[in-house]
Design an enzyme around this catalytic site. Sequence first.
Site, PDB file in Angstrom:
ATOM      1  N   ARG A   1       0.855  -1.194   0.000  1.00  0.00           N
ATOM      2  CA  ARG A   1       0.000   0.000   0.000  1.00  0.00           C
ATOM      3  C   ARG A   1       0.890   1.244   0.000  1.00  0.00           C
ATOM      4  O   ARG A   1       0.608   2.226  -0.671  1.00  0.00           O
ATOM      5  CB  ARG A   1      -0.937   0.001   1.207  1.00  0.00           C
ATOM      6  CG  ARG A   1      -1.840   1.209   1.197  1.00  0.00           C
ATOM      7  CD  ARG A   1      -2.810   1.408   2.361  1.00  0.00           C
ATOM      8  NE  ARG A   1      -3.028   0.302   3.224  1.00  0.00           N
ATOM      9  CZ  ARG A   1      -2.399   0.147   4.408  1.00  0.00           C
ATOM     10  NH1 ARG A   1      -1.524   1.050   4.826  1.00  0.00           N
ATOM     11  NH2 ARG A   1      -2.656  -0.890   5.162  1.00  0.00           N
TER      12      ARG A   1
ATOM     13  N   TYR B   1     -15.162  19.899 -13.127  1.00  0.00           N
ATOM     14  CA  TYR B   1     -15.632  18.528 -13.337  1.00  0.00           C
ATOM     15  C   TYR B   1     -16.687  18.210 -12.263  1.00  0.00           C
ATOM     16  O   TYR B   1     -16.485  18.502 -11.079  1.00  0.00           O
ATOM     17  CB  TYR B   1     -14.444  17.569 -13.259  1.00  0.00           C
ATOM     18  CG  TYR B   1     -14.857  16.131 -13.150  1.00  0.00           C
ATOM     19  CD1 TYR B   1     -15.639  15.543 -14.140  1.00  0.00           C
ATOM     20  CD2 TYR B   1     -14.513  15.361 -12.058  1.00  0.00           C
ATOM     21  CE1 TYR B   1     -16.044  14.228 -14.040  1.00  0.00           C
ATOM     22  CE2 TYR B   1     -14.914  14.039 -11.946  1.00  0.00           C
ATOM     23  CZ  TYR B   1     -15.681  13.486 -12.940  1.00  0.00           C
ATOM     24  OH  TYR B   1     -16.098  12.193 -12.837  1.00  0.00           O
TER      25      TYR B   1
ATOM     26  N   ASP C   1      -5.894  21.538 -11.605  1.00  0.00           N
ATOM     27  CA  ASP C   1      -6.278  20.288 -12.271  1.00  0.00           C
ATOM     28  C   ASP C   1      -5.876  20.444 -13.739  1.00  0.00           C
ATOM     29  O   ASP C   1      -6.475  21.214 -14.492  1.00  0.00           O
ATOM     30  CB  ASP C   1      -7.794  20.075 -12.120  1.00  0.00           C
ATOM     31  CG  ASP C   1      -8.268  18.776 -12.775  1.00  0.00           C
ATOM     32  OD1 ASP C   1      -7.565  18.272 -13.668  1.00  0.00           O
ATOM     33  OD2 ASP C   1      -9.354  18.297 -12.415  1.00  0.00           O
TER      34      ASP C   1
ATOM     35  N   LYS D   1      -7.146   9.958 -18.224  1.00  0.00           N
ATOM     36  CA  LYS D   1      -7.422  10.644 -19.483  1.00  0.00           C
ATOM     37  C   LYS D   1      -6.188  10.613 -20.401  1.00  0.00           C
ATOM     38  O   LYS D   1      -5.784   9.554 -20.828  1.00  0.00           O
ATOM     39  CB  LYS D   1      -7.916  12.062 -19.174  1.00  0.00           C
ATOM     40  CG  LYS D   1      -9.036  12.098 -18.106  1.00  0.00           C
ATOM     41  CD  LYS D   1     -10.258  11.391 -18.575  1.00  0.00           C
ATOM     42  CE  LYS D   1     -11.391  11.158 -17.602  1.00  0.00           C
ATOM     43  NZ  LYS D   1     -11.371  11.536 -16.252  1.00  0.00           N
TER      44      LYS D   1
HETATM   45  C1  LIG Z   1     -11.030  17.540 -15.248  1.00  0.00           C
HETATM   46  C2  LIG Z   1     -11.219  16.287 -14.459  1.00  0.00           C
HETATM   47  N1  LIG Z   1     -10.740  16.213 -13.212  1.00  0.00           N
HETATM   48  C3  LIG Z   1     -10.885  15.097 -12.458  1.00  0.00           C
HETATM   49  C4  LIG Z   1     -11.569  13.995 -12.936  1.00  0.00           C
HETATM   50  C5  LIG Z   1     -11.740  12.782 -12.057  1.00  0.00           C
HETATM   51  O1  LIG Z   1     -10.870  11.775 -12.431  1.00  0.00           O
HETATM   52  P1  LIG Z   1     -11.210  10.188 -12.332  1.00  0.00           P
HETATM   53  O2  LIG Z   1     -12.380   9.936 -13.214  1.00  0.00           O
HETATM   54  O3  LIG Z   1      -9.933   9.565 -12.790  1.00  0.00           O
HETATM   55  O4  LIG Z   1     -11.507   9.903 -10.898  1.00  0.00           O
HETATM   56  C6  LIG Z   1     -12.092  14.033 -14.231  1.00  0.00           C
HETATM   57  C7  LIG Z   1     -12.837  12.874 -14.752  1.00  0.00           C
HETATM   58  O5  LIG Z   1     -13.520  12.953 -15.739  1.00  0.00           O
HETATM   59  C8  LIG Z   1     -11.907  15.211 -14.998  1.00  0.00           C
HETATM   60  O6  LIG Z   1     -12.406  15.301 -16.249  1.00  0.00           O
END
Ligand SMILES: Cc1ncc(COP(=O)(O)O)c(C=O)c1O
Length: 379
Positions: A46, A98, A170, A195
Amino acid sequence: MKFGTKAIHAGVHPDPSTGAIMTPIYQTSTYVQESPGVNKGYGYARGKNPTREALQNALAALENGKYGVCFSSGVAATDAVLKMLNPGDEVIAGSDLYGGTYRLFTHIYEKFGIKFHFVDLTNADHMNAFINDQTKLIWAETPTNPTMQIIDIEACAKIAKANNITLVVDNTFASPYLQNPLDLGADIVMHSVTKYLGGHSDVVMGALITNNPEIHEKLYFILNSSGANPGPMDAFLVLRGIKTLHLRMERHCYNGRKIAEYLKQHPKIEKVYWPGFPEHPNHDIAKKQMRDFGGMVSIVLKDHTIENTFKVASSFKVFSLAESLGGVESLINHPATMTHASIPKAEREKAGVVDHLLRLSIGVEDVEDLIADIEQALN
Ligand SMILES: Cc1ncc(COP(=O)(O)O)c(C=O)c1O
């Protein structure tokens, strides 16, 4: 090293026991100790895993950072940042986020006494009205999801530094190929590795990268204490994915530009969100802080009915109707019912996420086929 060389070589070394050029998948939960507490630097998986460590070092290098920490999803990475806070602390977050980030903030952390202010960060000065002694974190997403607004990272960093606030960016939509927030003054870069970094729609993972040793120590402690660690097989897949990040991003950007320009003149489209248009309200900032404009394009249909929106969304043959983005294959998404469904309609619409908006993640297929597919779907 330049970006493409780093994407292929940074953080990875031939396996010392065999010379294997690819990092092995250390599929183990524990490590044998010579005597209690005497081990080869690995106690329990972990906390540490060599495949994950190689990936963390590679991601740190791509973001020009010193430390990387990987998590089992992007949301788990965001969750780890929030766990650095205490009840009573306040967060300023962008108003176009998001949906899962918004849900985590409002449905999980508000009830633990953390206060969130959702602010239009396209003008960093908007934050000034919300900053007080309790403000500990600024959360910015740029380009924003799904309306492709651009937030000036340097301007946010100036305000964050002056007020001793941690700035998190982000960077999922841009990827480190297009933008490096640490170089612009951010304290932490967050990625949904799911992504562009993974790039092949086969892994869910998150990452945080920083230059600050204290932040790194806290985040690593949270990872080990809360246990949202990714598995070694997933780490291997992402190590493989990032070797072609620069090649994929070049094509995503090329296809994105062609499709944005095609959509702009289409009689059935009311509006196209893409930061590469000179008339985009934040185009100059995009040009300043990004190397190109990416492969994400959102459109507003002229026919506002939900029947038409659903019909268009379901008519694609090359694009697939699915959540997520950043993979080699093109996807179409209806944010109002899919990725952003957890944001109340009124809040969503304030940010421009109307029911007749569709978001396209432009893949790396031949652009002529993608345009032909859009044409048939719109008709
Ligand atoms: C801009 C953005 N931040 C965070 C996330 C969250 O990531 P995850 O789906 O890998 O948990 C996403 C998911 O679509 C996203 O588009």
